[in-house]
Design a protein around this motif. Structure first.
Motif, mmCIF file in Angstrom:
data_model
loop_
_atom_site.group_PDB
_atom_site.id
_atom_site.type_symbol
_atom_site.label_atom_id
_atom_site.label_comp_id
_atom_site.label_asym_id
_atom_site.label_seq_id
_atom_site.Cartn_x
_atom_site.Cartn_y
_atom_site.Cartn_z
ATOM 1 N N LEU A 183 -5.722 2.505 -11.778
ATOM 2 C CA LEU A 183 -4.760 3.326 -12.453
ATOM 3 C C LEU A 183 -4.274 2.598 -13.623
ATOM 4 O O LEU A 183 -4.438 1.467 -13.800
ATOM 5 C CB LEU A 183 -3.508 3.564 -11.471
ATOM 6 C CG LEU A 183 -4.006 4.172 -9.957
ATOM 7 C CD1 LEU A 183 -2.366 4.051 -9.126
ATOM 8 C CD2 LEU A 183 -4.373 5.440 -10.236
ATOM 9 N N ARG B 240 1.170 -1.281 -0.164
ATOM 10 C CA ARG B 240 0.163 0.241 0.241
ATOM 11 C C ARG B 240 0.765 1.202 -0.113
ATOM 12 O O ARG B 240 0.513 2.199 -0.806
ATOM 13 C CB ARG B 240 -0.938 -0.123 1.190
ATOM 14 C CG ARG B 240 -2.065 -0.819 1.190
ATOM 15 C CD ARG B 240 -3.047 -0.802 2.097
ATOM 16 N NE ARG B 240 -2.501 -0.793 3.469
ATOM 17 C CZ ARG B 240 -2.548 -1.795 4.086
ATOM 18 N NH1 ARG B 240 -3.226 -2.972 3.699
ATOM 19 N NH2 ARG B 240 -2.085 -2.066 5.538
ATOM 20 N N THR C 90 2.909 1.683 -3.354
ATOM 21 C CA THR C 90 2.046 1.907 -4.551
ATOM 22 C C THR C 90 1.432 3.252 -4.384
ATOM 23 O O THR C 90 1.448 3.838 -5.588
ATOM 24 C CB THR C 90 0.732 1.071 -4.562
ATOM 25 O OG1 THR C 90 1.294 -0.264 -4.711
ATOM 26 C CG2 THR C 90 -0.084 1.223 -5.950
ATOM 27 N N ARG C 91 1.051 3.544 -3.279
ATOM 28 C CA ARG C 91 0.720 5.165 -3.125
ATOM 29 C C ARG C 91 1.940 6.152 -3.606
ATOM 30 O O ARG C 91 1.656 7.231 -4.220
ATOM 31 C CB ARG C 91 0.419 5.445 -1.603
ATOM 32 C CG ARG C 91 -0.135 6.856 -1.314
ATOM 33 C CD ARG C 91 -0.660 7.069 -0.053
ATOM 34 N NE ARG C 91 0.259 6.719 0.865
ATOM 35 C CZ ARG C 91 0.373 5.767 1.825
ATOM 36 N NH1 ARG C 91 -0.630 4.766 1.835
ATOM 37 N NH2 ARG C 91 1.471 5.409 2.931
ATOM 38 N N GLU C 92 3.125 5.758 -3.141
ATOM 39 C CA GLU C 92 4.222 6.760 -3.549
ATOM 40 C C GLU C 92 4.499 6.727 -4.881
ATOM 41 O O GLU C 92 4.730 7.691 -5.619
ATOM 42 C CB GLU C 92 5.303 5.982 -2.678
ATOM 43 C CG GLU C 92 5.189 6.572 -1.176
ATOM 44 C CD GLU C 92 6.270 6.256 -0.376
ATOM 45 O OE1 GLU C 92 6.593 6.355 0.830
ATOM 46 O OE2 GLU C 92 7.421 5.326 -0.982
ATOM 47 N N SER D 144 2.689 5.985 -7.660
ATOM 48 C CA SER D 144 1.437 6.471 -8.288
ATOM 49 C C SER D 144 1.162 7.889 -7.991
ATOM 50 O O SER D 144 0.127 8.399 -8.916
ATOM 51 C CB SER D 144 0.266 5.681 -7.934
ATOM 52 O OG SER D 144 -0.086 5.858 -6.530
ATOM 53 N N ARG D 145 1.795 8.638 -7.386
ATOM 54 C CA ARG D 145 1.516 10.076 -7.397
ATOM 55 C C ARG D 145 1.835 10.680 -8.773
ATOM 56 O O ARG D 145 1.026 11.652 -8.832
ATOM 57 C CB ARG D 145 2.345 10.809 -6.344
ATOM 58 C CG ARG D 145 1.982 10.332 -4.854
ATOM 59 C CD ARG D 145 3.169 10.806 -3.658
ATOM 60 N NE ARG D 145 2.846 10.361 -2.552
ATOM 61 C CZ ARG D 145 3.933 10.223 -1.281
ATOM 62 N NH1 ARG D 145 4.959 10.588 -1.670
ATOM 63 N NH2 ARG D 145 3.339 10.052 -0.244
ATOM 64 N N ASP D 146 2.612 10.178 -9.512
ATOM 65 C CA ASP D 146 2.836 10.881 -10.707
ATOM 66 C C ASP D 146 3.388 9.773 -11.888
ATOM 67 O O ASP D 146 4.376 9.839 -12.278
ATOM 68 C CB ASP D 146 4.011 12.018 -10.617
ATOM 69 C CG ASP D 146 4.141 12.979 -11.831
ATOM 70 O OD1 ASP D 146 3.208 12.909 -12.697
ATOM 71 O OD2 ASP D 146 5.296 13.498 -12.001
ATOM 72 N N ARG E 100 -6.345 -0.111 -7.862
ATOM 73 C CA ARG E 100 -6.941 1.229 -7.733
ATOM 74 C C ARG E 100 -7.272 1.821 -8.950
ATOM 75 O O ARG E 100 -7.814 3.067 -8.843
ATOM 76 C CB ARG E 100 -5.859 2.001 -7.539
ATOM 77 C CG ARG E 100 -5.158 1.624 -5.750
ATOM 78 C CD ARG E 100 -4.401 2.554 -5.262
ATOM 79 N NE ARG E 100 -3.709 1.875 -4.090
ATOM 80 C CZ ARG E 100 -2.832 2.742 -3.386
ATOM 81 N NH1 ARG E 100 -2.433 4.087 -3.687
ATOM 82 N NH2 ARG E 100 -2.617 2.363 -2.148
ATOM 83 N N CYS F 295 2.690 -4.590 -6.273
ATOM 84 C CA CYS F 295 2.208 -3.196 -6.603
ATOM 85 C C CYS F 295 1.642 -3.202 -8.036
ATOM 86 O O CYS F 295 0.710 -2.497 -8.193
ATOM 87 C CB CYS F 295 3.773 -2.383 -6.875
ATOM 88 S SG CYS F 295 4.218 -1.753 -5.240
#
Length: 249
Positions: free
Chosen positions: A96, A58, A61-63, A65-67, A94, A87
């Motif tokens: 994406l 988590r 992936t959050r990091e 997927s920021r850009d 999510r 990931c």
């Protein structure tokens, strides 16, 4: 002209992402190497370690997927391969846009992992013995109490992540999976080939001389092959499921 591609790189257990910086000097202009650092090491040394698979997936992936760039792929070695796979699954969950490919090195497929021995490791000496068995830690690390402490703490956390992973069959990905292994690694070809069930797209498996750290032992050859595989996803997208198994030195 080849489109540009960002390659997010996940390191093996106990390691920082620093070695991937060297790849930047060897990569072709169209390939951007993006080291993914986990907490508790490297440039994130002051952060607490993460010790469960679900939590680290988590977080990472959050990091990343920021850009997310339009064209990107995920690569991981050993534990890093499992994290890259996790990931990729989380990115899909999510909603994406997916990576162009997943590249995995020195890792049994998720369905074939057996990390039971890691649960019996509890002391510093246990972890030292395991690191020596894998032959991936430079001798100068063992001679430095400060550096060894950092490696042992990171290794203990990463082994806890491995031990917490539970394979649950999920819908396969729809991206190419490129598999790399060492001929003298204890992870055998059958366990590598099992990655094929994790995608409906093409797969390719390339074997190199060397053990678990073949990608260091034969770095130039490995990077040439990895680059070739990634380039193919930009120039000639692989079709749905006609897996190929290729072996090259």
């Amino acid at each position: 002209m080849t489109d540009s591609l960002a390659l997010f790189c996940f390191a093996c257990a106990g390691a920082s992402a620093a070695p991937f910086q060297r790849w930047r000097r060897q990569a072709p202009p169209w390939l951007r190497i993006v080291p993914v650092e986990r907490p508790g090491r490297g440039i994130r040394l002051g952060e607490p370690h993460v010790r469960t698979f679900e939590e680290i997936i988590r977080l990472l992936t959050r990091e990343i997927s920021r850009d997310l760039p339009q064209n990107y792929a995920l690569f991981g070695h050993s534990l890093g391969a499992l994290l890259a796979f996790g990931c990729a699954q989380e990115i899909r969950r999510r909603g994406l846009h997916p990576p162009k490919a997943l590249a995995v090195a020195g890792s049994a497929a998720p369905s074939r992992r057996d990390d039971s021995r890691l649960t019996s490791l509890s002391t510093d000496q246990d972890f030292i013995n395991e690191l020596r068995r894998q032959c991936g830690t430079p001798e100068e690390i063992y001679a430095s109490p400060e550096l060894l402490r950092l490696i042992l703490d990171a290794t203990a956390a990463d082994f806890a992540v491995c031990a917490s992973f539970q394979y649950r069959p999920m819908a396969p990905l729809s991206i190419p999976v490129f598999i790399f292994g060492g001929r003298r690694d204890e992870i055998k070809e059958q366990a590598l080939e099992a990655w094929r069930v994790e995608t409906t797209a093409d797969t390719a498996c390339d074997l190199f001389e060397g053990g678990h750290f073949f990608l260091r032992e034969h770095e130039a050859e490995f990077l040439t092959m990895l680059t070739s595989r990634l380039k193919s996803t930009l120039e000639n997208p692989l079709s749905e499921r006609e897996s190929s198994l290729e072996r090259r030195i």
